[in-house]
Design an enzyme around this catalytic site. Structure first.
Site, PDB file in Angstrom:
ATOM      1  N   GLY A   1      58.979  75.155  -0.394  1.00  0.00           N
ATOM      2  CA  GLY A   1      59.369  74.313  -1.523  1.00  0.00           C
ATOM      3  C   GLY A   1      59.300  72.884  -1.035  1.00  0.00           C
ATOM      4  O   GLY A   1      60.108  72.477  -0.210  1.00  0.00           O
ATOM      5  N   HIS A   2      58.299  72.148  -1.466  1.00  0.00           N
ATOM      6  CA  HIS A   2      58.091  70.775  -0.988  1.00  0.00           C
ATOM      7  C   HIS A   2      58.434  69.800  -2.116  1.00  0.00           C
ATOM      8  O   HIS A   2      57.800  69.812  -3.171  1.00  0.00           O
ATOM      9  CB  HIS A   2      56.640  70.592  -0.516  1.00  0.00           C
TER      10      HIS A   2
ATOM     11  N   GLN B   1      56.968  75.561   6.126  1.00  0.00           N
ATOM     12  CA  GLN B   1      58.022  76.044   7.028  1.00  0.00           C
ATOM     13  C   GLN B   1      58.167  75.063   8.205  1.00  0.00           C
ATOM     14  O   GLN B   1      57.918  73.891   8.027  1.00  0.00           O
ATOM     15  CB  GLN B   1      57.735  77.479   7.520  1.00  0.00           C
TER      16      GLN B   1
ATOM     17  N   VAL C   1      64.700  56.943   4.491  1.00  0.00           N
ATOM     18  CA  VAL C   1      66.100  56.603   4.212  1.00  0.00           C
ATOM     19  C   VAL C   1      66.513  56.984   2.793  1.00  0.00           C
ATOM     20  O   VAL C   1      67.465  56.438   2.246  1.00  0.00           O
ATOM     21  CB  VAL C   1      66.363  55.091   4.472  1.00  0.00           C
TER      22      VAL C   1
ATOM     23  N   ASP D   1      69.764  58.456   6.269  1.00  0.00           N
ATOM     24  CA  ASP D   1      70.829  57.997   5.367  1.00  0.00           C
ATOM     25  C   ASP D   1      71.960  59.017   5.217  1.00  0.00           C
ATOM     26  O   ASP D   1      73.091  58.646   4.903  1.00  0.00           O
ATOM     27  CB  ASP D   1      70.238  57.688   3.985  1.00  0.00           C
TER      28      ASP D   1
ATOM     29  N   ASP E   1      61.994  72.488   5.680  1.00  0.00           N
ATOM     30  CA  ASP E   1      62.696  71.565   4.789  1.00  0.00           C
ATOM     31  C   ASP E   1      62.973  70.211   5.424  1.00  0.00           C
ATOM     32  O   ASP E   1      63.961  69.546   5.109  1.00  0.00           O
ATOM     33  CB  ASP E   1      64.017  72.191   4.287  1.00  0.00           C
TER      34      ASP E   1
ATOM     35  N   LYS F   1      65.855  61.521   6.504  1.00  0.00           N
ATOM     36  CA  LYS F   1      67.233  61.695   6.055  1.00  0.00           C
ATOM     37  C   LYS F   1      68.269  61.028   6.964  1.00  0.00           C
ATOM     38  O   LYS F   1      69.394  61.494   7.101  1.00  0.00           O
ATOM     39  CB  LYS F   1      67.540  63.183   5.861  1.00  0.00           C
TER      40      LYS F   1
ATOM     41  N   GLY G   1      67.467  77.911  -3.868  1.00  0.00           N
ATOM     42  CA  GLY G   1      68.772  77.344  -4.214  1.00  0.00           C
ATOM     43  C   GLY G   1      69.870  77.711  -3.220  1.00  0.00           C
ATOM     44  O   GLY G   1      71.027  77.327  -3.396  1.00  0.00           O
TER      45      GLY G   1
ATOM     46  N   LYS H   1      58.542  67.414   4.429  1.00  0.00           N
ATOM     47  CA  LYS H   1      57.072  67.362   4.539  1.00  0.00           C
ATOM     48  C   LYS H   1      56.423  66.879   3.238  1.00  0.00           C
ATOM     49  O   LYS H   1      55.519  66.041   3.252  1.00  0.00           O
ATOM     50  CB  LYS H   1      56.530  68.761   4.907  1.00  0.00           C
TER      51      LYS H   1
HETATM   52  P1  GDP Z   1      59.924  70.183   2.779  1.00  0.00           P
HETATM   53  O1  GDP Z   1      59.983  71.650   2.523  1.00  0.00           O
HETATM   54  O2  GDP Z   1      59.733  69.874   4.229  1.00  0.00           O
HETATM   55  O3  GDP Z   1      58.931  69.454   1.927  1.00  0.00           O
HETATM   56  O4  GDP Z   1      61.368  69.602   2.407  1.00  0.00           O
HETATM   57  P2  GDP Z   1      62.234  69.987   1.101  1.00  0.00           P
HETATM   58  O5  GDP Z   1      61.634  69.343  -0.080  1.00  0.00           O
HETATM   59  O6  GDP Z   1      62.476  71.449   1.032  1.00  0.00           O
HETATM   60  O7  GDP Z   1      63.626  69.362   1.492  1.00  0.00           O
HETATM   61  C1  GDP Z   1      63.804  68.011   1.748  1.00  0.00           C
HETATM   62  C2  GDP Z   1      64.852  67.468   0.773  1.00  0.00           C
HETATM   63  O8  GDP Z   1      65.324  66.220   1.220  1.00  0.00           O
HETATM   64  C3  GDP Z   1      64.305  67.230  -0.619  1.00  0.00           C
HETATM   65  O9  GDP Z   1      65.326  67.436  -1.551  1.00  0.00           O
HETATM   66  C4  GDP Z   1      63.900  65.757  -0.571  1.00  0.00           C
HETATM   67  O10 GDP Z   1      63.895  65.150  -1.843  1.00  0.00           O
HETATM   68  C5  GDP Z   1      64.987  65.192   0.290  1.00  0.00           C
HETATM   69  N1  GDP Z   1      64.617  64.057   1.124  1.00  0.00           N
HETATM   70  C6  GDP Z   1      63.449  63.786   1.751  1.00  0.00           C
HETATM   71  N2  GDP Z   1      63.562  62.696   2.526  1.00  0.00           N
HETATM   72  C7  GDP Z   1      64.822  62.254   2.384  1.00  0.00           C
HETATM   73  C8  GDP Z   1      65.562  61.155   2.959  1.00  0.00           C
HETATM   74  O11 GDP Z   1      65.073  60.394   3.788  1.00  0.00           O
HETATM   75  N3  GDP Z   1      66.873  61.047   2.584  1.00  0.00           N
HETATM   76  C9  GDP Z   1      67.459  61.889   1.694  1.00  0.00           C
HETATM   77  N4  GDP Z   1      68.744  61.690   1.392  1.00  0.00           N
HETATM   78  N5  GDP Z   1      66.798  62.909   1.145  1.00  0.00           N
HETATM   79  C10 GDP Z   1      65.500  63.099   1.497  1.00  0.00           C
HETATM   80  P1  IMO Z   2      59.316  74.796   3.580  1.00  0.00           P
HETATM   81  O1  IMO Z   2      57.815  74.732   3.620  1.00  0.00           O
HETATM   82  C1  IMO Z   2      62.919  76.697   5.103  1.00  0.00           C
HETATM   83  C2  IMO Z   2      62.726  80.981   5.971  1.00  0.00           C
HETATM   84  C3  IMO Z   2      63.522  81.921   5.090  1.00  0.00           C
HETATM   85  C4  IMO Z   2      63.819  83.027   6.086  1.00  0.00           C
HETATM   86  C5  IMO Z   2      62.545  83.108   6.914  1.00  0.00           C
HETATM   87  C6  IMO Z   2      61.557  84.161   6.452  1.00  0.00           C
HETATM   88  O2  IMO Z   2      59.901  74.416   2.268  1.00  0.00           O
HETATM   89  O3  IMO Z   2      59.898  74.055   4.737  1.00  0.00           O
HETATM   90  P2  IMO Z   2      59.939  84.460   4.366  1.00  0.00           P
HETATM   91  O4  IMO Z   2      60.139  84.214   2.913  1.00  0.00           O
HETATM   92  O5  IMO Z   2      58.867  83.636   4.978  1.00  0.00           O
HETATM   93  O6  IMO Z   2      59.802  85.920   4.677  1.00  0.00           O
HETATM   94  O7  IMO Z   2      61.321  84.016   5.056  1.00  0.00           O
HETATM   95  O8  IMO Z   2      61.934  81.827   6.798  1.00  0.00           O
HETATM   96  N1  IMO Z   2      61.784  80.094   5.242  1.00  0.00           N
HETATM   97  C7  IMO Z   2      61.988  78.784   5.070  1.00  0.00           C
HETATM   98  N2  IMO Z   2      63.034  78.007   5.409  1.00  0.00           N
HETATM   99  N3  IMO Z   2      61.840  76.149   4.519  1.00  0.00           N
HETATM  100  C8  IMO Z   2      60.774  76.913   4.201  1.00  0.00           C
HETATM  101  O9  IMO Z   2      59.620  76.376   3.753  1.00  0.00           O
HETATM  102  C9  IMO Z   2      60.832  78.296   4.432  1.00  0.00           C
HETATM  103  N4  IMO Z   2      59.979  79.330   4.217  1.00  0.00           N
HETATM  104  C10 IMO Z   2      60.572  80.422   4.735  1.00  0.00           C
HETATM  105  O10 IMO Z   2      64.684  81.301   4.615  1.00  0.00           O
HETATM  106  O11 IMO Z   2      64.866  82.633   6.939  1.00  0.00           O
HETATM  107 MG    MG Z   3      61.261  73.048   1.618  1.00  0.00          MG
END
Ligand code: GDP
Ligand code: IMO
Ligand code: MG
Length: 425
Positions: free
Chosen positions: A41-42, A225, A414, A334, A14, A332, A303, A17
């Site tokens: 979840g991207h 991940q 940011v 900011d 998270d 992030k 969630g 990416k």
């Molecule tokens: P990923 O799994 O690596 O693609 O990341 P996620 O989408 O799960 O989580 C990143 C969260 O941070 C998402 O809700 C993005 O919209 C948000 N986000 C990404 N870059 C920034 C940033 O620079 N600042 C803020 N405030 N939010 C960001």
């Molecule tokens: P993205 O690509 C954050 C975590 C789960 C759990 C462990 C194992 O959005 O960054 P699994 O479902 O793979 O058996 O879970 O890995 N986990 C993540 N945490 N971002 C993810 O993907 C994750 N995918 C799995 O919360 O701790």
């Molecule tokens: Mg994610």
């Protein structure tokens, strides 16, 4: 011949990416996911719209970019179909546009894989991994156990019989758990989704990607991940079931190690983790709560509230080493706007010693972080649009990180929107 650039997370996932792959995608001809599955979840935001992708690469919003779901990915046909249905409703149809292809050798997540995931976690009780319950672990177990079903199998005349054989095995395992289930609805949805994914072109990802390289085209591999969730090098057993590191891009796409080009390592200006397992810099207090609220740190897939803490430099150095990171991306920043002082963990106190690396056992003996104070910038970064508007305290934080990590920070994010991205170098 060109090389494959790789973008991956350096923390526990998270990191942002999805946002950065979307930002970079105009520079690439092909974006390829190489591991993980719909546990990911991207999130992408542009033009006031927000999308969350689970299986589909984050390059689909760029008109000219092709997207590949590689052989190392595990695919839930039901979720993939739902993702594509939702995109279609929002006016995006990458299948019709010919912008999405699927590796024949990618393994399929069956409804019973999810049941096994749930039954296993239920049995573990308090010691559970905190899996996303998408069936990731059981599917990779069948892959390495040589029982799995692959995308290419869906076109074989005996696919239904192969499916039934594997499900029989799963039911046998499930009978050892106290776990109630009803498969009927899920099974119908699975076979409907299988028909649908047959309409997406199937390719041999190894030939597909190498063909792009031979033609001098640019390829970016998109990790899922994060490094600290890698099955070999993460905080085992609190990890996912794939190699989330650069090496995973080689096996997950079919490229040789000498075909890897730039490696973009992405990290948050602080740190988060969702699910169970050790987290040395965790702030289980008001500060952590502030980071969670300001950063909207709630899982894009499940969630769940993400655990929050200060940036962890020994962990980041470890991730940079494992991945061969050539450029860093800080996200992030900011979220730290309101703090008078922020902190960075430079060492751990562990077993009576001060160390600067991640020790083998961080589960039974928790490392205690040694923190350095850094002046906050108290500026609304979400409004800045050029590097000359970066406050001096943030410049000092960036310089401090670059010195510690010995890799340049190329981009600074940011805000969640595509446009809220500054190029530092
Ligand atoms: P990923 O799994 O690596 O693609 O990341 P996620 O989408 O799960 O989580 C990143 C969260 O941070 C998402 O809700 C993005 O919209 C948000 N986000 C990404 N870059 C920034 C940033 O620079 N600042 C803020 N405030 N939010 C960001
Ligand atoms: P993205 O690509 C954050 C975590 C789960 C759990 C462990 C194992 O959005 O960054 P699994 O479902 O793979 O058996 O879970 O890995 N986990 C993540 N945490 N971002 C993810 O993907 C994750 N995918 C799995 O919360 O701790
Ligand atoms: Mg994610």
């Amino acid at each position: 011949m060109t090389q494959v650039d790789v973008l991956l997370g350096l923390q526990w996932g998270d990191e942002g990416k999805g946002k950065i792959v979307d930002v970079l995608s105009p520079q690439y001809d092909l974006i390829a996911r190489f591991q993980g599955g719909p546990n990911a979840g991207h999130t992408l935001e542009f033009d006031g719209k927000k999308f969350v992708l689970n299986t589909i690469p984050s390059g689909i919003f760029n008109e000219k970019t092709m997207n590949l779901i590689g052989n190392g990915v595990v695919i839930d046909p039901i979720i993939l179909k739902r993702e594509l249905d939702n995109l279609k409703k929002a006016g995006h149809d990458p299948v019709a546009a010919g912008k999405l292809v699927l590796a024949r050798k990618a393994h399929l997540i069956l409804p019973t894989h999810q049941l096994l995931d749930a039954a296993n976690e239920q049995k573990m009780g308090a010691g559970k991994i905190g899996s996303t319950l998408k069936g990731i672990g059981p599917t990779y177990m069948d892959k390495t156990g040589r029982n799995g079903l692959r995308v290419g199998d869906t076109t074989l005349p005996d696919f239904a019989a192969r499916y039934a054989k594997l499900v029989e095995k799963h039911k046998e395992i499930l009978s050892h758990y106290e776990f109630e289930y009803d498969l009927t609805e899920k099974e119908a949805a699975f076979f409907e989704a299988i028909e649908f994914i047959k309409t997406i072109p199937h390719v041999d990802s190894e030939h597909f990607v190498n063909g792009y390289l031979k033609a001098g085209k640019k390829v970016l591999a998109e990790g899922a991940q994060g490094t600290l969730l890698d099955v070999d090098f993460g905080s085992y057993p609190f990890v996912t079931s794939s190699n989330t590191t650069t090496a995973g891009a080689c096996t997950g796409l079919g490229i040789a190690p000498n075909k890897v080009g730039d490696v973009y390592g992405i990290f948050k200006a602080y740190c988060t983790r969702v699910g169970g397992g050790p987290f040395p810099t965790e702030l289980d207090n008001e500060i952590g709560e502030t980071l969670r609220q300001v950063g909207h740190e709630f899982g894009a897939t499940t969630g769940r509230a993400r655990r929050c803490g200060w940036i962890d430099l020994p962990a980041l150095k470890y991730a940079i080493m494992l991945n061969g990171v050539t450029e860093l991306i800080m996200m992030k920043a900011d979220v730290l706007d309101g703090f008078d002082t922020i902190y960075a963990c430079t060492h751990y106190e562990y077993n009576g010693e001060t160390i600067d690396y991640m020790p083998y056992d961080i589960i039974s003996i928790q490392p205690k972080p040694v923190l350095t104070a850094i002046a906050g910038w108290k500026t609304d970064l979400t409004k800045i649009t050029s590097t000359d508007q970066i406050p001096s305290q943030l410049s000092a934080y960036i310089a401090f990180l670059e010195k510690e990590l010995e890799v340049p920070i190329k981009f600074l994010s940011v805000g969640p929107d595509r446009t809220q991205t500054l190029t530092l170098r």
